[in-house]
Design a protein around this motif. Structure first.
Motif, PDB file in Angstrom:
ATOM      1  N   TYR A 118      45.595  13.084  -5.392  1.00  0.00           N
ATOM      2  CA  TYR A 118      45.358  11.894  -4.564  1.00  0.00           C
ATOM      3  C   TYR A 118      46.299  11.882  -3.373  1.00  0.00           C
ATOM      4  O   TYR A 118      45.851  11.726  -2.218  1.00  0.00           O
ATOM      5  N   ASP A 121      45.432  14.899  -0.973  1.00  0.00           N
ATOM      6  CA  ASP A 121      44.158  14.819  -0.257  1.00  0.00           C
ATOM      7  C   ASP A 121      44.076  13.622   0.686  1.00  0.00           C
ATOM      8  O   ASP A 121      43.507  13.716   1.776  1.00  0.00           O
ATOM      9  N   VAL A 122      44.628  12.488   0.273  1.00  0.00           N
ATOM     10  CA  VAL A 122      44.479  11.261   1.047  1.00  0.00           C
ATOM     11  C   VAL A 122      45.626  11.052   2.028  1.00  0.00           C
ATOM     12  O   VAL A 122      45.405  10.613   3.162  1.00  0.00           O
ATOM     13  N   HIS A 123      46.836  11.391   1.620  1.00  0.00           N
ATOM     14  CA  HIS A 123      48.000  11.089   2.456  1.00  0.00           C
ATOM     15  C   HIS A 123      48.751  12.333   2.938  1.00  0.00           C
ATOM     16  O   HIS A 123      49.774  12.207   3.612  1.00  0.00           O
ATOM     17  N   MET A 236      44.915   3.272  -7.051  1.00  0.00           N
ATOM     18  CA  MET A 236      44.200   4.181  -6.165  1.00  0.00           C
ATOM     19  C   MET A 236      43.999   5.556  -6.815  1.00  0.00           C
ATOM     20  O   MET A 236      42.973   6.210  -6.603  1.00  0.00           O
ATOM     21  N   TYR A 240      40.510   7.402  -7.412  1.00  0.00           N
ATOM     22  CA  TYR A 240      40.341   8.777  -6.948  1.00  0.00           C
ATOM     23  C   TYR A 240      39.805   9.666  -8.063  1.00  0.00           C
ATOM     24  O   TYR A 240      38.892  10.466  -7.854  1.00  0.00           O
ATOM     25  N   ASP A 323      40.161   2.737   0.955  1.00  0.00           N
ATOM     26  CA  ASP A 323      40.701   3.831   1.753  1.00  0.00           C
ATOM     27  C   ASP A 323      41.564   3.306   2.891  1.00  0.00           C
ATOM     28  O   ASP A 323      42.713   3.738   3.069  1.00  0.00           O
ATOM     29  N   LYS A 327      45.745   3.484   3.114  1.00  0.00           N
ATOM     30  CA  LYS A 327      46.374   4.204   4.230  1.00  0.00           C
ATOM     31  C   LYS A 327      47.318   3.291   5.004  1.00  0.00           C
ATOM     32  O   LYS A 327      48.379   3.722   5.481  1.00  0.00           O
TER      33      LYS A 327
END
Length: 472
Positions: A118, A121-123, A236, A240, A323, A327
């Motif tokens: 997570y 990939d996201v941050h 989150m 995910y 999302d 963020k």
């Protein structure tokens, strides 16, 4: 033949992997095949393992060498417990039964891997400290003293000299509570994700991660921000992973009681409506206002799907999605949070983060502001040119019961956008026209009513005020 053991068969040096239909698929080398895990919280999953020439180790080279350890009692004559890397002969791990320590190790390894993925990939963050180093997960054998007494294994010390560890305290069949100190209750996605997130909160902003000494005065709000950060990211991670057993939701610790004695664990925390979800001087040391804020930001106060979330100012909030919300929180953590960040500072930090990502006074920025106001954390704007509309307070009203009334609400509107009016707490029989702001009708019951009126523009900028309406 036992089906569990027939999933892998080596013939003439060739490993045959069997599908769920029993059809063998050849693999050139058994060491290259992924492991199979059977978790209690996660079900059947694939595991990255490492072959050491004799057996398989619970070690994930793709995620910085993240490994699972079993902590045993001190040997005869020894003074400290011993941690041993989990190994397996056939790369088929666990039974799916809660009391099996290998099963819990599977859950822990899987959840830690999803937390890693997570954040990566996201941050764009690889590992708790962002250094690509995998974490170790440590499960205690029965009889091992509580992890909080073991400096070698616990992360309870403020300096966090080993940010690469997550401890599962007590025994494999009853995993004790203390994830605020980076220990976790059970190897569920949200709680392991929270432990991972707690480490990120400390590594990124220096936020405290120790459990506050109850003999001391009220803890500073920075502790609440740290715990909110942990549980936000834990949630989150759960979304995910989207696991079929530990399903994504906005409850914290909802699977704690699964497979354990009744009454062992407390009821889960609902982010939609947590106890003490409005900021006050008595809730300022709790993470719940922060969790409530995040739910409103991501989901909204009255979503088409999901739980209704009452707001503290009676104003509606339309969510912007997980999302964007995550963020914004992560950027605020990385760029603006410090070890002393309180709720007021978190509000300014998330507004700055929203402006960085989406623009000042954008829909996302205004929703951040509205969500904080909805949990009673207010304040000024970090940028000039506030475009928030505000209703003009009409003053207290006095009306005879069963007498028709008509009250036109007015509002300032610096942004010039279309406005929607709300009025909560009106006397029975009265309604407000959301487009015109006209309150009309005939009050049917005498009483003293506190009425909160609000206006919201098309970019979610909103303001409110209140007055008393006395029906005689």
């Amino acid at each position: 033949m036992n089906l569990r053991n027939s999933r892998r068969l080596t013939v003439a040096g060739v490993c045959l992997l069997f599908t769920t239909m029993g059809i063998p698929v050849a693999a050139a080398d058994p060491r290259e095949a992924p492991g199979v895990g059977h978790g209690f919280h996660t079900g059947a999953i694939s595991l990255n393992t490492t072959y050491n020439g004799e057996m398989y180790e619970l070690k994930d080279a793709a995620r910085g060498g993240a490994s699972g350890y079993r902590v045993r009692q001190a040997p005869v004559g020894g003074t400290a417990p011993v941690s041993v890397l989990y190994t397996d002969q056939d790369n088929d791990w666990g039974t799916g039964i809660a009391s099996d320590r290998d099963t819990m190790a599977v859950d822990a390894q899987y959840a830690a891997a999803k937390a890693w993925d997570y954040f990566a990939d996201v941050h764009g963050r690889r590992g708790i400290a962002g250094d690509g180093q995998g974490i170790g997960t440590y499960g205690m054998d029965p009889g091992v003293p509580d992890a909080a007494t073991l400096p070698r294994y616990t992360l309870a010390r403020p300096d966090l000299d080993r940010p690469d560890r997550i401890i599962y305290a007590a025994s494999y069949s009853y995993i004790a509570l203390d994830h605020h100190a980076r220990q976790v209750d059970a190897a569920t996605l949200d709680l392991v994700g929270a432990a991972f997130g707690m480490g990120v909160a400390h590594a990124e902003a220096g936020l405290p991660t120790t459990r506050w000494d109850s003999s001391l005065p009220t803890p500073p709000e920075s502790h609440a921000i740290a715990w909110a950060t942990a549980k936000i990211f834990g949630t989150m991670v759960e979304f995910y992973a989207n696991n079929r057993i530990d399903k994504p939701d906005y409850l914290i610790g909802e699977r704690l009681a699964a497979g354990f004695p009744e009454g062992t664990f407390a009821a889960p925390v609902s982010m939609a409506n947590p106890s003490g979800g409005c900021w006050t001087t008595s809730t300022q040391s709790s993470e719940n206002p922060g969790l409530h804020f995040f739910y409103l930001l991501a989901v909204g106060s009255n979503p088409a799907q999901g739980d209704v979330s009452p707001t503290c100012n009676n104003m509606p909030v339309a969510g912007i999605g997980n999302d964007k919300a995550a963020k914004i929180w992560h950027r605020a953590l990385a760029e603006y949070f410090t070890d002393k960040t309180n709720y007021a500072a978190a509000r300014v930090a998330t507004l700055k983060a929203a402006a960085d990502l989406f623009g000042a006074f954008s829909l996302e920025y205004n929703t951040v502001n509205a969500a904080w106001s909805a949990v009673s954390v207010g304040g000024g704007q970090p940028f000039p040119g506030d475009q928030t509309p505000y209703p003009v307070n009409p003053g207290d009203q006095e009306t005879a019961v069963k007498t028709a009334v008509s009250l036109q609400l007015e509002a300032t509107n610096p942004g010039g956008r279309a406005l929607t009016y709300t009025a909560a707490g009106l006397p029975p029989g009265l309604t407000v026209n959301p487009q015109s702001g006209l309150i009309s009708g005939t009050p049917t019951k005498a009483g003293d009513y506190r009425v909160t009126v609000g206006v919201t523009d098309t970019l979610q900028a909103q303001g409110s005020t209140w007055f008393m309406w006395y029906v005689l």
